[in-house]
Design a protein around this motif. Structure first.
Motif, mmCIF file in Angstrom:
data_model
loop_
_atom_site.group_PDB
_atom_site.id
_atom_site.type_symbol
_atom_site.label_atom_id
_atom_site.label_comp_id
_atom_site.label_asym_id
_atom_site.label_seq_id
_atom_site.Cartn_x
_atom_site.Cartn_y
_atom_site.Cartn_z
ATOM 1 N N LYS A 57 0.835 -1.210 0.000
ATOM 2 C CA LYS A 57 0.000 0.000 0.000
ATOM 3 C C LYS A 57 0.868 1.257 0.000
ATOM 4 N N GLU A 61 1.032 4.055 -2.975
ATOM 5 C CA GLU A 61 0.586 5.413 -2.673
ATOM 6 C C GLU A 61 1.751 6.373 -2.416
ATOM 7 N N SER A 63 3.357 8.302 -4.183
ATOM 8 C CA SER A 63 3.248 9.625 -4.814
ATOM 9 C C SER A 63 2.525 10.626 -3.918
ATOM 10 N N THR A 64 1.768 10.133 -2.936
ATOM 11 C CA THR A 64 1.034 11.026 -2.024
ATOM 12 C C THR A 64 1.880 11.436 -0.823
ATOM 13 N N PHE A 65 3.066 10.864 -0.678
ATOM 14 C CA PHE A 65 3.941 11.210 0.447
ATOM 15 C C PHE A 65 4.541 12.592 0.205
ATOM 16 N N LYS A 66 4.234 13.544 1.068
ATOM 17 C CA LYS A 66 4.657 14.933 0.884
ATOM 18 C C LYS A 66 5.804 15.343 1.807
ATOM 19 N N TRP A 74 5.140 7.811 8.230
ATOM 20 C CA TRP A 74 4.098 7.707 7.203
ATOM 21 C C TRP A 74 3.706 6.245 6.975
#
Length: 281
Positions: A57, A61, A63-66, A74
């Protein structure tokens, strides 16, 4: 720092689709994540599955880690959400789980034989009371509501900051601090009334009893006195004893300790007592 630059470079590769780069980053905290999930679920199989699911997962995902937290925090958030969804379908354990499990074993030759077999054949089957205290801490924590359990284990066992726990649980600082205080108070109440190591009227004598079972040549009283927890029990208050317990637990990996196989089997006995399993095999 050079290490940070290297991690950033590896993260950039991972975010561009390099799964090997992500595995390199993930492996830095994988064993800690798996032991955390084991403490939450009391199941090695569930911990393995949830760790795998969290890896997939998180990679999907990524690309959503900022970068608002560390990658570790995270990923722990993702894994915690997966575990939460599983745990909310289960009943909380009861404070007498250890006694129920003990009674099951006493009245089951099959369970006794299986525990004896593991004790005799497992390469890492040395029993250690510190490991039992570690397992007891995990099992007693399962008496707590899920969010208290998560907050307490993250803070007191894995040393996450309150700010990180706020992110993982998606709660305010005030709520996280309340969860921690409430969880600690509940555990201290449970240990006050049950742990014979530090309370002469406690009803749980499993540490000394199991030591006598697995290490029959060792004097049980001598084994008890090896523990700072016991030596200091008369001069410390319950808050200090709780801190001593949590420090002892944080120093152990329940999946890699010398007695991990035995401890896993004892936890399974507790799961049978709580009707999460029907058999040890």
């Amino acid at each position: 720092m050079q290490t940070t630059d290297l991690q950033q470079e590896t993260l950039a590769k991972a975010m561009n689709g390099n799964i090997n780069a992500f595995q390199e980053l993930f492996s830095a905290f994988q064993s800690q994540l798996k032991s955390y999930l084991y403490r939450l679920t009391a199941s090695r199989n569930d911990a393995d599955d949830l760790t795998h699911d969290a890896f997939i997962k998180a990679y999907d995902e990524l690309s959503t880690f900022k970068g608002q937290s560390s990658l570790k925090t995270w990923v722990f958030q993702i894994a915690t959400n997966l575990a939460y969804n599983q745990l909310k379908r289960q009943k909380r354990w009861t404070p007498d789980v250890m006694e129920q499990a003990k009674n099951l074993v006493v009245n089951s030759k099959e369970m006794q034989a299986l525990i004896g077999k593991v004790s005799e054949t497992a390469s890492d089957a040395r029993y250690d009371m510190k490991e039992h205290i570690d397992t007891c801490f995990t099992c007693m924590a399962k008496n707590l509501p899920i969010e208290n359990q998560i907050a307490l284990i993250l803070k007191d066992v894995y040393d996450f900051s309150v700010a990180d726990i706020c992110l993982i649980l998606d709660k305010t600082e005030g709520i996280v601090k309340y969860l921690l205080q409430d969880g600690r108070n509940t555990l201290m109440d449970i240990f006050d009334n049950r742990c014979a190591l530090i309370h002469k009227n406690g009803v749980c004598n499993q540490c000394s009893e199991l030591n006598g079972w697995f290490n029959p040549k060792e004097n049980q009283q001598q084994a008890l006195m090896k523990l700072d927890l016991v030596r200091g029990s008369k001069k410390f208050n319950r808050e200090e004893l709780y801190v001593m317990r949590s420090k002892l637990v944080s120093a152990l990996d329940p999946l890699r300790s010398p007695g991990a196989d035995l401890q896993e089997l004892l936890v399974k006995c507790n799961r049978v007592a709580m009707q999460e399993l029907t058999t040890l095999v």
